[in-house]
Design a protein around this motif. Structure first.
Motif, PDB file in Angstrom:
ATOM      1  N   GLU A 148      -2.584  -1.770  -5.923  1.00 38.31           N
ATOM      2  CA  GLU A 148      -2.040  -2.295  -4.675  1.00 38.31           C
ATOM      3  C   GLU A 148      -2.134  -3.820  -4.606  1.00 38.31           C
ATOM      4  O   GLU A 148      -1.187  -4.487  -4.162  1.00 38.31           O
ATOM      5  CB  GLU A 148      -2.804  -1.660  -3.506  1.00 38.31           C
ATOM      6  CG  GLU A 148      -2.373  -2.161  -2.150  1.00 38.31           C
ATOM      7  CD  GLU A 148      -3.234  -1.590  -1.048  1.00 38.31           C
ATOM      8  OE1 GLU A 148      -3.316  -2.253   0.018  1.00 38.31           O
ATOM      9  OE2 GLU A 148      -3.820  -0.506  -1.229  1.00 38.31           O
ATOM     10  N   ARG A 191       0.830  -1.196   0.000  1.00 34.36           N
ATOM     11  CA  ARG A 191       0.000   0.000   0.000  1.00 34.36           C
ATOM     12  C   ARG A 191       0.874   1.261   0.000  1.00 34.36           C
ATOM     13  O   ARG A 191       0.629   2.214  -0.749  1.00 34.36           O
ATOM     14  CB  ARG A 191      -0.908  -0.012   1.230  1.00 34.36           C
ATOM     15  CG  ARG A 191      -1.837   1.207   1.310  1.00 34.36           C
ATOM     16  CD  ARG A 191      -2.860   1.077   2.426  1.00 34.36           C
ATOM     17  NE  ARG A 191      -2.212   0.963   3.732  1.00 34.36           N
ATOM     18  CZ  ARG A 191      -2.119  -0.152   4.444  1.00 34.36           C
ATOM     19  NH1 ARG A 191      -2.622  -1.294   3.964  1.00 34.36           N
ATOM     20  NH2 ARG A 191      -1.522  -0.167   5.623  1.00 34.36           N
ATOM     21  N   THR A 232       2.695   1.631  -3.435  1.00 34.02           N
ATOM     22  CA  THR A 232       1.782   2.055  -4.499  1.00 34.02           C
ATOM     23  C   THR A 232       1.513   3.549  -4.413  1.00 34.02           C
ATOM     24  O   THR A 232       1.540   4.263  -5.430  1.00 34.02           O
ATOM     25  CB  THR A 232       0.464   1.275  -4.397  1.00 34.02           C
ATOM     26  OG1 THR A 232       0.727  -0.131  -4.506  1.00 34.02           O
ATOM     27  CG2 THR A 232      -0.493   1.699  -5.504  1.00 34.02           C
TER      28      THR A 232
END
Length: 474
Positions: free
Chosen positions: A456, A432, A435
């Motif tokens: 993600e 996460r 990304t």
């Protein structure tokens, strides 16, 4: 140009011609003037016209010198000198007129005026000293309008006006300074805007004795490398030891500037950069202290790993780890010493490791295929790069080259694998963060590789596949 010169000379020349014609025609009207205005009127008018003729001649001579001599010289003479010549012409004409009107010999006038000048000169000796000092300064021109002068230590101003008796300066705080020319000529001053155009400034910092010279020099030069004003002249900064004192080693970071006007801001930026690099290196300026020991101390160990876990904890990527994992990861990292100019990674080459900058400055560039490489950003102490290759095994997306001598730590896939195996949920958090970071960099720098396909979730699957982690349970 000739027309302009003629227009400026027309008035004094016309005035002189009118007076000459009047004097020539006066004898024909003398008897009539005496009968009309009284005995001696013609003689008085003649003396008046004679005096006016001499003054008109002085006026024409001053204007001719200004138009035909002073303004045609390159470079132009100082205004103070031309005004003095004009004053001498007027004084000479005035003496001739006074001598004729008073019927005194010129030698007597000069003798009488010489005594008066001597008395007056003694009373005004300071003013006259400033006057002649102003003449000397205007002839030699050791400074010009706009130059920055240091009159006394700590008193610096920009020249805004050079007068007969004083020179006016304006400080950076907006305070006006009026300095007698005699003081500038006799006591001396420093000119920061000499013909060379550049001058060297410096800041000092005291570091503890347990900071090695090589490390201190590396940190100081890295700090200077992040300040654009310190490199604008093309001359490189340097760091030198100036004293070994009770508190520690005093270092001087020297750098070149183009103008005194940027000195205050440049000093602020340089000193702020030094504090920032010292803070990221786990150091601080030395201060006076008193150490009392009851037993023999072991020799100090110079180790960087003790603060590597601190740098990792401050990052968003590894800030999720607990203290134990951070210490294990820092202990497994490999130290890399990179000389200035050497590339750490190159775009397109395979890689599976991440680098943490501990000391130094590095440049990130991207090869666009045609033309020169594009500079992307600067990496300094506390920054890290290569996280995408570490987590996915993808080739390097940019070239990273050391601008100054740098100290890095490398974390490989083998170092991170035990941590991910103990805490598999960290892979999701890292995907996460990575990304979001890629999306930000793609918007700022168009040449940056786009985010991973699938977002993600797609990146998470690649991380799990690269590290051999189990997938999510249904």
């Amino acid at each position: 140009m000739l027309a302009a010169m003629a227009r400026r000379l027309a008035r004094p020349l016309g005035l002189l011609l009118v007076l000459l014609v009047a004097r020539t025609a006066l004898p024909g009207f003398s008897s009539g003037l005496d009968r009309t205005l009284g005995e001696g009127a013609a003689a008085l008018l003649d003396r008046t016209l004679w005096a006016a003729t001499w003054l008109a001649t002085a006026f024409l001579l001053v204007r001719a010198l200004d138009v035909c001599v002073w303004q045609r010289r390159t470079p132009h003479l100082p205004r103070l000198l031309t005004d003095l010549v004009a004053a001498l012409v007027w004084i000479a004409a005035g003496l001739v007129v006074v001598g004729r009107l008073t019927e005194m010999p010129l030698a007597g006038i000069l003798t009488t005026s010489g005594v008066a000048v001597a008395v007056l000169g003694f009373a005004l000796r300071d003013m006259l000293a400033s006057l002649f000092a102003g003449l000397a300064l205007n002839l030699e021109r050791p400074y010009r309008i706009g130059d920055w002068l240091e009159i006394t230590p700590g008193t610096v101003g920009q020249v805004v006006e050079v007068g007969w008796l004083t020179t006016r300066l304006l400080t950076q705080d907006g305070v006006g300074l009026v300095v007698p020319n005699a003081q500038l000529a006799t006591r001396g001053f420093s000119n920061f805007d000499h013909e060379g155009g550049v001058w060297r400034d410096q800041v000092t910092v005291t570091l503890a004795y347990d900071v090695s010279p090589a490390r201190a020099e590396r940190i100081l030069l890295a700090a200077a490398a992040t300040v654009p004003a310190a490199h604008r002249t093309g001359r490189q900064p340097d760091a030198r030891i100036v004293a070994l004192g009770e508190s520690g080693v005093t270092w001087t970071l020297r750098y070149w500037l183009q103008s005194y006007a940027e000195r205050t801001e440049a000093r602020h930026e340089v000193q702020a950069a030094i504090l920032r690099h010292l803070y990221r290196a786990g150091l601080e300026p030395a201060h006076r202290r008193l150490d009392l020991f009851h037993t023999r101390l072991r020799p100090p160990a110079f180790e960087h790993r003790g603060r590597l876990d601190v740098l990792l904890a401050r990052s968003d990527l590894f800030g999720l780890l607990d203290e134990t994992d951070l210490r294990l990861l820092a202990a497994a990292a490999r130290r890399r010493h990179v000389p200035a100019g050497e590339a750490v990674v190159r775009q397109g080459e395979p890689g599976s490791s991440l680098f943490v900058v501990v000391e130094g400055v590095l440049d990130v560039t991207i090869d666009r295929g045609q033309g020169p490489s594009r500079w992307v950003r600067l990496l300094a102490a506390g920054d890290m790069f290569g996280e995408y290759s570490l987590l996915t095994g993808e080739p390097r997306s940019a070239t990273v080259c050391a601008r100054t001598e740098s100290l890095l730590f490398e974390i490989t896939k083998a170092d991170l694998l035990p941590v991910l195996e103990r805490s598999p949920e960290l892979a999701r958090a890292m995907s996460r963060i990575l990304t979001a970071r890629q999306a930000d960099r793609s918007s700022e720098v168009p040449s940056t590789p786009p985010p991973s396909p699938g977002g993600e979730h797609g990146l998470l699957q690649r991380i799990r596949a690269f590290f051999g982690l189990p997938g999510e349970r249904a």
